[in-house]
Design a protein around this motif. Structure first.
Motif, mmCIF file in Angstrom:
data_model
loop_
_atom_site.group_PDB
_atom_site.id
_atom_site.type_symbol
_atom_site.label_atom_id
_atom_site.label_comp_id
_atom_site.label_asym_id
_atom_site.label_seq_id
_atom_site.Cartn_x
_atom_site.Cartn_y
_atom_site.Cartn_z
ATOM 1 N N UNK A 25 0.824 -1.198 0.000
ATOM 2 C CA UNK A 25 0.000 0.000 0.000
ATOM 3 C C UNK A 25 0.866 1.260 0.000
ATOM 4 N N UNK A 29 2.871 1.825 -3.251
ATOM 5 C CA UNK A 29 1.991 2.332 -4.303
ATOM 6 C C UNK A 29 1.824 3.845 -4.194
ATOM 7 N N UNK A 30 1.712 4.367 -2.957
ATOM 8 C CA UNK A 30 1.498 5.804 -2.760
ATOM 9 C C UNK A 30 2.673 6.630 -3.263
ATOM 10 N N UNK A 77 -3.476 -6.487 -5.116
ATOM 11 C CA UNK A 77 -4.398 -5.401 -5.476
ATOM 12 C C UNK A 77 -3.688 -4.054 -5.351
ATOM 13 N N UNK A 78 -2.774 -3.940 -4.389
ATOM 14 C CA UNK A 78 -2.013 -2.704 -4.223
ATOM 15 C C UNK A 78 -0.740 -2.699 -5.072
ATOM 16 N N UNK A 79 -0.604 -3.650 -5.963
ATOM 17 C CA UNK A 79 0.512 -3.615 -6.904
ATOM 18 C C UNK A 79 1.761 -4.330 -6.451
#
Lengths: 460, 460
Positions: free
Chosen positions: A144, A147-148, A174-176
């Motif tokens: 997460x 990704x940010x 899902x968060x890469x």
């Protein structure tokens, strides 16, 4: 009033560094090869310089960068909640408050450090973070955060969890994040294990080796750790700084502050900001709660030891059950660590914090009671803090005296529901403390020249 | 400022009943046997009198009981959040806000009605609630609410979900609910199905029959429904009442208000409180978003129809695809309903609300983008609202004009991660709208004497 929702304009602008207030200096961190004090250059292949500086800093406050504050705002400040329904059920005069860290996107406190770690690495030009994960809380938090800030995240997930917790793995994807079952064919250490044990279920020790190897061999990659180290505890102090303000809004001050302990970071996050009050003479108790099957603080020794079974990590002074002690498989996977944060260990050793251990059925009983009164289904790890909070409330009831209790709800249990099924089906067994295995592991502690002899356990 | 956290002292004290402001009266509800208007006595074996009164009330505001407010406080007010990172990623001049209903213990908006339903039943002396659940959102919300008021909760879960979603089932059990795979041996209707199809995967129609049969045969039990009906939409209006206040705090007013629609209750909850403004001439658009494979509002007819395949439920005027139309298996299980709330249908029919349909891959694409910018992993159902919000923001970008968008994040996707895996693995296929199946189902709509002929679809 039940919930205390700090306005986001009042979110902390600095982390609190408890090192500044400790009565003495911390013992030096040693190199795993030479067993001599380690320097920043030794850590540079793995961590960015800002993190290394934080790891050794003695400044009382360290500014939180604007970009980190901006990302924290996705879920911070987190609510402080008074558990009035739980109090009523228990019939206790105690007031029970909890800090709800389960509201983060990853469902735990882990993003509090994943976010600054991703930020500092990105600022220093790093493109990729590599890490290991056991149950998956840390791996999902780092995916997460990566990704940010536009960082690739590569995760080595202990094989048995990779198979048994497919949803945690999906969350990372899902968060890469890229998730690999460990041992893998992607590293020399993974291949070595697979050559000997093609069906290896993996371990955190093996996964750490794989992640460190990958990070060290790629100049654009670094390694990230989700607990234990000073900078991780530092980042988590946003929890306690907010909680102090929110308790003041509630017009109360805690008699006891409680957190569960695996590596120690969520307890550190809530409790450290109360240390100055305690040193100033306030009668606040700081209680670290651990599983009876992995009783590092209550039955371990305070000594120098490795952080991992493969002896690749630095050697630190902490409570330990021995680096090659493998805790029994309990459902609170995040608490199965042979050692503990050096800072938390130090506080316990110096009598500033206290420790307590519980078997898992007592914790699941507390978790179900909490879910049925306050609604939230807690992570098995957090249920240890809930158990202790309930026991403190019952003591208050027996004494007929008020008591203000504050605990950290470090995460929710949405990805741990098979554990709840086992508990509800009566299939969960309490694991005896394997004293012999610990005694054997103790014999393999590193022998450090000039270090004082290991001390005996902190408590019972 | 990014999050708008209404102080809990400002939580709504009344629900808003849109019936009071509709330009005309609603068509009567008919008895499934006689097809004549139904009276309160017909509903008394299934619902408490307070709920029946709410179902037919024309009062504009209905007070929320103190006990319900107290339970709402476990998670309400929910945050209103400005999705700044999503805006930035899209490069849009639009401002995107979402109301975060995923913060409830059950992870969706469903507790907003489960709590008052449990309260009213308990107040009228009922000891047990019986319901059906498909994917499990409603069953878990009712288990949670039943626990708060000391009611037993018995749930008939569609067999295929019972097997494929064990975690949802565990969640219900953790809150004390009893969950049975449907068809079961516990009811005559279940036994009849099993006699013919021992391996039946079940359906919502069968599960409804089982729940209604159990509730009707036990004088201490009632039935509870999680969407469609007026009282359910009423209870959900806490969402929109809060959101209006929070938008005002943000200094904005929405140009478009968006919610996904299965039975219609989460859209109703957010949108209904904006209806008076719309009727007063404010240019706010109210947009209901549904799956292309179950396009009730966009391709259905506005007509009288049964609520269930077994024709046990009352007959209502609504948009419908035919009560025996079985929507294709998509991952947004909560949106697979042949009909729609009569109130939502009426608003669309009267041009007060509009409708739009999306295929599932476009929605998962939006969900992943949302998770990677704003952090929260949405439920597949909610991803329909996100898709529409993103498209509105992209239109604003193309036009180079500001636009204020408000959507309902009705729930999180923590129990839907296998769907995300399918999407990320490219295994998710868009399902064509099965026009022939719908045309066939239309032929089996009930024929009501004196009712106007069915009207053609509302939109494209």
């Amino acid at each position: 009033m039940k919930k205390f929702l700090l306005n986001e304009t009042r979110m902390p602008r600095s982390w609190y560094n408890v090192v500044a207030d400790l009565p003495g200096a911390m013992s030096p961190v040693l190199h795993p090869g030479t067993l001599k004090p380690i320097g920043p250059a030794d850590l540079a292949p793995l961590f960015p310089m800002s993190i290394i500086e934080q790891e050794v800093s003695t400044d009382r406050f360290i500014s939180i960068p604007d970009e980190v504050i901006d990302a924290y705002r996705l879920f911070r400040p987190t609510p402080l909640v008074r558990a009035e329904r739980l109090e009523k059920y228990l019939g206790t005069p105690a007031h029970i408050y909890f800090k709800n860290e389960s509201v983060s996107p990853a469902g735990s406190h882990k993003p509090n450090t994943a976010i600054p770690q991703a930020f500092y690495n990105r600022r220093e030009g790093i493109r990729k973070l590599v890490t290991e994960t056991g149950a998956g809380q840390w791996g999902s938090a780092l995916s997460f955060a990566g990704q940010l800030f536009g960082l690739e995240v590569e995760i080595y997930m202990v094989a048995v969890s990779y198979q048994q917790k497919p949803y945690r793995r999906s969350l990372m994807r899902a968060w890469g994040g890229s998730v690999f079952s460990s041992p893998s064919n992607r590293t020399a250490s993974g291949r070595a294990v697979l050559a000997e044990h093609p069906d290896s279920p993996g371990s955190l020790g093996i996964a750490i080796s794989e992640a460190v190897e990958r990070a060290a061999s790629d100049p654009q990659a670094h390694y990230a750790l989700g607990s234990v180290l000073n900078h991780v505890c530092l980042h988590q102090t946003v929890i306690g700084i907010e909680a102090r303000e929110q308790m003041a809004e509630a017009g109360e001050y805690p008699d006891v502050v409680i957190g569960c302990v695996g590596g120690g970071s969520n307890f550190a996050g809530l409790a450290f900001p109360f240390v100055p009050d305690k040193l100033d003479g306030k009668p606040v108790r700081l209680m670290a709660v651990e599983p009876a099957s992995c009783p590092t603080l209550t039955k371990g020794v305070f000594a120098y030891d490795y952080g991992d079974i493969a002896r690749l990590t630095p050697v630190v002074e902490m409570y330990t059950l021995g680096h090659d002690y493998v805790p029994p498989a309990i459902h609170a996977g995040g608490l199965r660590y042979h050692g503990d944060s050096p800072l938390v260990s130090r506080l316990v050793h110096d009598g500033i914090a206290e420790a307590r251990a519980y078997p898992q059925n007592a914790c699941f009983e507390a978790a179900i009671l909490f879910a049925r009164t306050e609604g939230i289904l807690p992570a098995p790890e957090s249920s240890h803090a809930i158990r202790a909070a309930i026991d403190e409330a019952l003591i208050a009831k027996a004494e007929g005296k008020p008591r203000t209790i504050l605990f950290n709800l470090s995460g929710h249990g949405h990805f741990d529901l098979s554990a709840y099924d086992d508990y509800l089906d009566g299939k969960l067994h309490d694991v005896e403390y394997p004293a012999e295995a610990v005694a054997a592991a103790m014999l393999r502690l590193p022998r450090i020249e000039g270090a004082p002899a290991s001390e005996s356990p902190a408590g019972g």
